[in-house]
Design a protein around this motif. Structure first.
Motif, short mmCIF file in Angstrom:
data_model
loop_
_atom_site.label_atom_id
_atom_site.label_comp_id
_atom_site.label_asym_id
_atom_site.label_seq_id
_atom_site.Cartn_x
_atom_site.Cartn_y
_atom_site.Cartn_z
N ASP A 2 0.84 -1.20 0.00
CA ASP A 2 0.00 0.00 0.00
C ASP A 2 0.87 1.26 0.00
O ASP A 2 0.59 2.23 -0.70
N GLU A 3 1.95 1.22 0.79
CA GLU A 3 2.87 2.35 0.84
C GLU A 3 3.54 2.57 -0.52
O GLU A 3 3.65 3.72 -0.99
N LEU A 4 3.97 1.48 -1.15
CA LEU A 4 4.62 1.60 -2.45
C LEU A 4 3.65 2.11 -3.51
O LEU A 4 4.02 2.93 -4.36
N ALA A 5 2.39 1.65 -3.44
CA ALA A 5 1.39 2.15 -4.39
C ALA A 5 1.16 3.64 -4.20
O ALA A 5 1.03 4.40 -5.18
N ALA A 6 1.15 4.08 -2.94
CA ALA A 6 0.99 5.51 -2.66
C ALA A 6 2.20 6.31 -3.14
O ALA A 6 2.06 7.41 -3.69
N GLY A 10 7.63 12.84 -9.66
CA GLY A 10 8.89 12.10 -9.70
C GLY A 10 9.50 12.00 -11.09
O GLY A 10 8.85 12.27 -12.10
N SER A 11 10.76 11.57 -11.10
CA SER A 11 11.46 11.33 -12.37
C SER A 11 11.07 9.96 -12.91
O SER A 11 10.50 9.12 -12.19
N ARG A 12 11.40 9.69 -14.17
CA ARG A 12 11.15 8.38 -14.75
C ARG A 12 11.93 7.30 -13.98
O ARG A 12 11.43 6.19 -13.79
N THR A 13 13.13 7.64 -13.54
CA THR A 13 13.92 6.67 -12.78
C THR A 13 13.22 6.32 -11.48
O THR A 13 13.11 5.15 -11.10
N GLU A 14 12.72 7.33 -10.77
CA GLU A 14 12.03 7.09 -9.51
C GLU A 14 10.76 6.27 -9.74
O GLU A 14 10.47 5.32 -8.99
N GLN A 15 10.00 6.61 -10.76
CA GLN A 15 8.78 5.86 -11.08
C GLN A 15 9.10 4.40 -11.37
O GLN A 15 8.43 3.48 -10.90
N PHE A 49 4.12 5.49 -5.60
CA PHE A 49 4.05 5.55 -7.06
C PHE A 49 3.09 6.64 -7.50
O PHE A 49 3.37 7.40 -8.44
N SER A 50 1.96 6.76 -6.80
CA SER A 50 0.98 7.80 -7.13
C SER A 50 1.62 9.18 -7.04
O SER A 50 1.40 10.05 -7.91
N SER A 51 2.42 9.38 -5.99
CA SER A 51 3.11 10.67 -5.83
C SER A 51 4.15 10.87 -6.92
O SER A 51 4.29 11.98 -7.48
N ASP A 64 -0.92 3.50 -12.43
CA ASP A 64 -1.24 3.88 -11.06
C ASP A 64 -2.60 3.30 -10.64
O ASP A 64 -2.73 2.68 -9.58
N ARG A 65 -3.59 3.46 -11.50
CA ARG A 65 -4.93 2.91 -11.18
C ARG A 65 -4.87 1.40 -11.04
O ARG A 65 -5.52 0.82 -10.14
N GLU A 66 -4.10 0.75 -11.90
CA GLU A 66 -4.02 -0.71 -11.85
C GLU A 66 -3.34 -1.20 -10.57
O GLU A 66 -3.73 -2.23 -10.01
N HIS A 67 -2.32 -0.46 -10.10
CA HIS A 67 -1.68 -0.85 -8.83
C HIS A 67 -2.70 -0.84 -7.69
O HIS A 67 -2.73 -1.76 -6.86
N HIS A 68 -3.51 0.19 -7.63
CA HIS A 68 -4.49 0.28 -6.55
C HIS A 68 -5.58 -0.79 -6.70
O HIS A 68 -6.08 -1.32 -5.68
#
Length: 219
Positions: free
Chosen positions: A113-117, A126-131, A119-121, A180-184
């Motif tokens: 859940d934290e990772l999904a959140a 964020g940069s492409r690398t961070e995403q 990713f949303s941020s 992002d929607r798919e992760h959630h």
């Protein structure tokens, strides 16, 4: 060579191979680009022997290719091969997700859940690398509960091999929002222990990169 020395050598090779594969995944080396061993020695602060061993391992994985009398270059795959890789990934990743749904614990679900959140941020700021890093961590954690280390290893080898395509990850903001929607949605299925629903979501998540489908970007 003693068994302990062999183990340490194998560990150094695997670690360095993974570091080079990560650089390829982040597009620091592009499909078709030649890899100069001296540059890799300097970049990764490694010996010539370790670099050569790591390159040999990556060639076995088909992340790179060895061209006799010329050296090593990042593998470059055509769209047909890329589509075939995605088809196998769908089979393997849906199996991993389905198994993980039955095994994952509450602590891991909270971490996902934290990772999904995160990713949303990252989609917004964020940069492409961070995403890419957050996305990879999300899927790696989920699949780590499948109960089959060989299945996990094969999934990540195929994901890395797929980087040999010139398809760019997330070519549009809408593609990022879709991921992002798919992760959630996956998180909702995990919390409900809906293995079949999670497998279907993962299948769609991976298959959207099929070159025969509309041009949206794979994870």
């Amino acid at each position: 060579m003693t068994s302990e020395r062999k183990r340490k050598t194998g560990t150094r090779r695997a670690v360095l191979a993974n570091e080079i594969a990560e650089a390829i995944r982040l597009r620091l080396f592009r499909p078709g680009e030649w890899l100069r061993q001296i540059d890799l020695e300097e970049r990764f602060q490694a010996t010539r022997f370790d670099v050569r061993s790591a390159l040999d391992e990556l060639a076995v994985r088909k992340t790179i290719e060895h061209v006799p009398n010329r050296g090593y270059r990042v593998a470059e795959i055509d769209l047909k091969t890329y589509g075939e890789i995605l088809a196998v990934r769908v089979m393997l990743e849906t199996a991993a997700a389905e198994a993980a749904a039955a095994r994952i614990d509450a602590a891991a679900i909270a971490r996902l859940d934290e990772l999904a959140a995160h990713f949303s941020s990252a989609v917004l700021t964020g940069s492409r690398t961070e995403q890419s890093e957050i996305n990879r961590a999300f899927h790696r954690l989920m699949y780590s509960f499948c109960g089959n280390a060989v299945l996990q290893e094969t999934i990540w080898a195929l994901r890395d091999r797929g980087r040999g395509s010139r398809i760019t990850v997330w070519s549009s903001h809408e593609a990022l929002l879709r991921s992002d929607r798919e992760h959630h949605a996956m998180m909702a299925a995990l919390r409900a222990r809906d293995a079949a629903g999670l497998a279907a979501l993962v299948a769609a998540h991976v298959a959207k990169g099929d070159p025969a489908s509309p041009p949206v970007e794979p994870d």
